[in-house]
Design an enzyme around this catalytic site. Sequence first.
Site, PDB file in Angstrom:
ATOM      1  N   HIS A  37       0.807  -1.182   0.088  1.00  0.00           N
ATOM      2  CA  HIS A  37      -0.039   0.183   0.098  1.00  0.00           C
ATOM      3  C   HIS A  37       0.720   1.303   0.080  1.00  0.00           C
ATOM      4  CE1 HIS A  37       0.402  -0.289   4.459  1.00  0.00           C
ATOM      5  NE2 HIS A  37       0.654   0.938   4.270  1.00  0.00           N
ATOM      6  N   ASP A  80       0.191  -7.968   1.849  1.00  0.00           N
ATOM      7  CA  ASP A  80       0.362  -6.640   1.816  1.00  0.00           C
ATOM      8  C   ASP A  80       1.796  -6.193   1.356  1.00  0.00           C
ATOM      9  OD1 ASP A  80      -0.287  -3.930   1.375  1.00  0.00           O
ATOM     10  OD2 ASP A  80      -0.098  -3.512   3.506  1.00  0.00           O
ATOM     11  N   SER A 121       5.030   1.816   7.888  1.00  0.00           N
ATOM     12  CA  SER A 121       4.442   0.840   6.985  1.00  0.00           C
ATOM     13  C   SER A 121       5.693   0.372   6.125  1.00  0.00           C
ATOM     14  CB  SER A 121       3.377   1.164   6.236  1.00  0.00           C
ATOM     15  OG  SER A 121       2.272   1.585   6.937  1.00  0.00           O
ATOM     16  N   ALA A 177       0.378  -2.576   9.519  1.00  0.00           N
ATOM     17  CA  ALA A 177      -0.902  -2.072   9.838  1.00  0.00           C
ATOM     18  C   ALA A 177      -0.995  -1.755  11.470  1.00  0.00           C
ATOM     19  CB  ALA A 177      -2.221  -2.954   9.562  1.00  0.00           C
ATOM     20  N   ILE A 178      -2.095  -0.872  11.482  1.00  0.00           N
ATOM     21  CA  ILE A 178      -2.312  -0.304  13.007  1.00  0.00           C
ATOM     22  C   ILE A 178      -3.805  -0.634  13.059  1.00  0.00           C
ATOM     23  CG2 ILE A 178      -0.195   1.011  13.447  1.00  0.00           C
ATOM     24  CD1 ILE A 178      -1.818   3.367  12.999  1.00  0.00           C
TER      25      ILE A 178
END
Length: 341
Positions: free
Chosen positions: A184, A214, A293, A310-311
């Site tokens: 991303h 991802d 990220s 991610a968070i």
Amino acid sequence: MKKAPLYSRSRRPGPGPAVPAVPAVAATSAEPAAPAAPAAPGRRQRALQAWRRHERRLWWLGLLLVLALAWAWRAGPSGKPALTIEQIDHLMRKSIAEKPLDSAAARAYEKVIPSVVRVVGYAKDEDDTPDHAKAAREGTETPARPEAGQRKEAARAKEPEMKERGVGTGVVIIDNGTILTNLHVVLGAEQVKVTFMDGLEAEARLVSVMPEHDLAVLQSRKIPDDLAAATMRGTADLRPGDRVMAVGFPFGVGPSASEGVVSGLKREFRSPEGDRLLTNLIQFDAAANPGNSGGPLVTMEGEVVGIVTAILNPTKQRVFVGIGFAVPIENAAAGAGMPPF
């Protein structure tokens, strides 16, 4: 016939009464022969008598000799007395107070930081194009014939500028410039640039993607001469409570480091849009924010065990509330064509 007296072996005879000297008289053949003198004590008897005379002194000398040998053994080859436990403890405390040891997190950061890169994706920003240029491209407006200088300016205005659309982090996994980051971070970017720790900035091309994790693999077109790849470690022995550190560029600030612990294993995360489900994640509580990220999740030995991805935040604010997720390095390395751990 009269027998010669014998010396006692159990008690030393005391001195006898003095006997007056008798003048020697020449022996005649008519007189009988005098009795033989007592035999002198032998060597063994003389030694025994000497020992009994100096027994107390010899015992004291032996004791002093034993003490001297014990002291010499304790002192060692240098001749100096050996340090006691209390003295060693005092010296260690003094040394630590004068020169504190580096923390485990600081050592881990120094080990991994040469392999960390800043990743920036660029795209053309259509909103920055002047209105008359948009109209000219769309054919809805016929502009007046400009002057020569205006024509050059108009030509530049026709093409929108490349704008930074996202900042993330990456980690070098092969010293030829192969970099792991999040998908991303570079998704939709028309140009990707990476900045190494020595300041070198270079364009990077997208080699492969792993949407299910991802993850994306980049290849830098230029690399520093002394580029070092990060050390990776499998997660088979990773346990909740193990200390870890997240390194990256949160909100573009960095490089930054934050320390925490592994909170859980084999977690799942669904993106806020609900169109992406990630599984088998490492949950951690080291602070991470947008920009982290793609950065490495590192053990206190400086070894990469995951890629921060991610968070979790139940609100609409994109800030850290204590729950972060990382893709295990086994999945990331497999996607980069590296052998499994």
